[in-house]
Scaffold this active site. Structure first.
Site, PDB file in Angstrom:
ATOM      1  N   HIS A  26      -1.170  34.518 -69.755  1.00 17.75           N
ATOM      2  CA  HIS A  26      -0.111  34.891 -68.829  1.00 17.75           C
ATOM      3  C   HIS A  26       0.523  33.638 -68.234  1.00 17.75           C
ATOM      4  O   HIS A  26      -0.128  32.614 -68.061  1.00 17.75           O
ATOM      5  CB  HIS A  26      -0.634  35.811 -67.723  1.00 17.75           C
ATOM      6  N   HIS A  85      -2.049  30.374 -68.162  1.00 13.01           N
ATOM      7  CA  HIS A  85      -3.496  30.559 -68.079  1.00 13.01           C
ATOM      8  C   HIS A  85      -3.915  31.526 -69.183  1.00 13.01           C
ATOM      9  O   HIS A  85      -3.228  32.515 -69.443  1.00 13.01           O
ATOM     10  CB  HIS A  85      -3.897  31.162 -66.729  1.00 13.01           C
ATOM     11  N   HIS A 105       2.444  31.695 -65.210  1.00 15.08           N
ATOM     12  CA  HIS A 105       2.716  31.617 -63.776  1.00 15.08           C
ATOM     13  C   HIS A 105       3.904  30.689 -63.564  1.00 15.08           C
ATOM     14  O   HIS A 105       3.935  29.577 -64.120  1.00 15.08           O
ATOM     15  CB  HIS A 105       1.511  31.048 -63.014  1.00 15.08           C
ATOM     16  N   TYR A 113      -3.344  26.931 -57.011  1.00 16.38           N
ATOM     17  CA  TYR A 113      -3.831  28.042 -57.844  1.00 16.38           C
ATOM     18  C   TYR A 113      -3.211  27.966 -59.232  1.00 16.38           C
ATOM     19  O   TYR A 113      -3.898  28.134 -60.250  1.00 16.38           O
ATOM     20  CB  TYR A 113      -3.493  29.382 -57.185  1.00 16.38           C
TER      21      TYR A 113
END
Length: 308
Positions: free
Chosen positions: A136, A123, A138, A33
């Site tokens: 943002h 992202h 991750h 992801y």
């Protein structure tokens, strides 16, 4: 205020009614992801991956960083933490290069200082409520900080042996071990606040916000305080902005769509109110200066005005 979330992935399995064994958490899936690979390779067409980095990996990890997380899924003990995931909203008023600089500083604070193996990516895509970009960061990391001892894949994830570290696995540097305890989330949020404000002070110390149709220049800072604590400390009356439940975002049910539209309207209204409340002093100062300028430009208009 800003969004910054932290959660732990715990290894666990359960049996379905048909007797099939299912894993409830997967570090490998979280990795895919984050990197938008595997089953998550078909991401949004408008989405941009601005930055990707991996670090502090054991020597048996070469260029396939996903192997580390797959191995964590395989060898971590049942009900043990396989990864910690972090999502941090980044300022959109700074450039992509400046966001990378900020992300590297956050990685240093959250991962490198403890030698945590990590994978990270930025992202960027339009937000759910507008076409404004919402970048943002991750980060996913293992709490097993490298200690300089060479271990095999299986041994790396075994229980730590305090008397003979070379015989056991890599020690997990949990919040308790690091001395954070129950304050871990608060310390995490304070760290993020500090790093974001440092980069904003360096590159974008002020920003423009719209208040009652006027573009007003205000300080560009974030706060890790909750809405309740912020109101108490600064004597404000900000409203708690609700989150959009995931099940509403992509639902095609008519009732859900209506509920989503109503929730979006509420969020927009609360955000508008909060901006006006948070920056009321700056708005008043802005209007005062605007009125003074109008007086200077047209003195006779103001001096000779009369209601009769």
């Amino acid at each position: 205020m800003f969004f910054a979330g932290l959660k732990h992935l715990t290894k666990s399995t359960y049996l379905t009614q048909k007797g099939r064994t299912v894993k409830s958490a997967s570090a490998q899936a979280a990795y895919h992801y984050l990197t938008r690979t595997g089953q998550f390779s078909q991401h949004k067409s408008s989405e941009v991956i601005e930055f990707e980095r991996h670090g502090n990996m054991p020597s048996w990890v070469k260029s396939r960083y996903g192997d580390f997380w797959q191995t964590a899924d395989r060898y971590e003990r049942e009900k043990g933490r396989i990864a910690t995931t972090v999502v941090i909203a980044l300022p959109n008023q700074i450039s992509p290069e400046q966001r990378i600089e900020l992300s590297q500083a956050l990685i240093q604070e959250l991962c490198n200082q403890h030698q945590f193996p990590y994978s990270a990516a930025i992202h960027r895509h339009a937000g759910a409520l507008s076409d404004i970009d919402q970048p943002h960061l991750h980060i996913m990391y293992s709490e097993r900080g490298l200690d300089g001892i060479e271990r095999s894949q299986e041994q790396f994830f075994k229980q730590w042996n305090g008397k003979a570290p070379e015989r056991g696995g890599t020690r997990k540097l949990t919040a308790d071990v690091l001395g954070y305890g129950r304050d871990h989330i608060q310390i995490f949020r304070e760290t993020v606040e500090q790093q974001i404000n440092q980069i904003l002070q360096k590159y974008a110390p002020t920003k423009m916000v719209q208040i009652k149709g006027e573009m007003v220049e205000v300080p560009s800072v974030v706060s890790c305080l909750s809405t309740k604590d912020y109101n108490k400390q600064y004597e404000k009356s900000l409203k708690e902005v609700p989150m959009i439940p995931a099940h509403l975002m992509y639902s095609k049910d008519a009732d859900n769509i209506q509920e989503l539209d109503e929730l979006k309207s509420t969020i927009q209204a609360y955000r508008t109110f909060n901006i006006e409340e948070m920056y009321s002093e700056y708005y008043q100062a802005h209007m005062h200066l605007k009125l003074e300028k109008q007086r200077q430009d047209s003195p006779s208009y103001f001096d000779d005005r009369s209601p009769f």
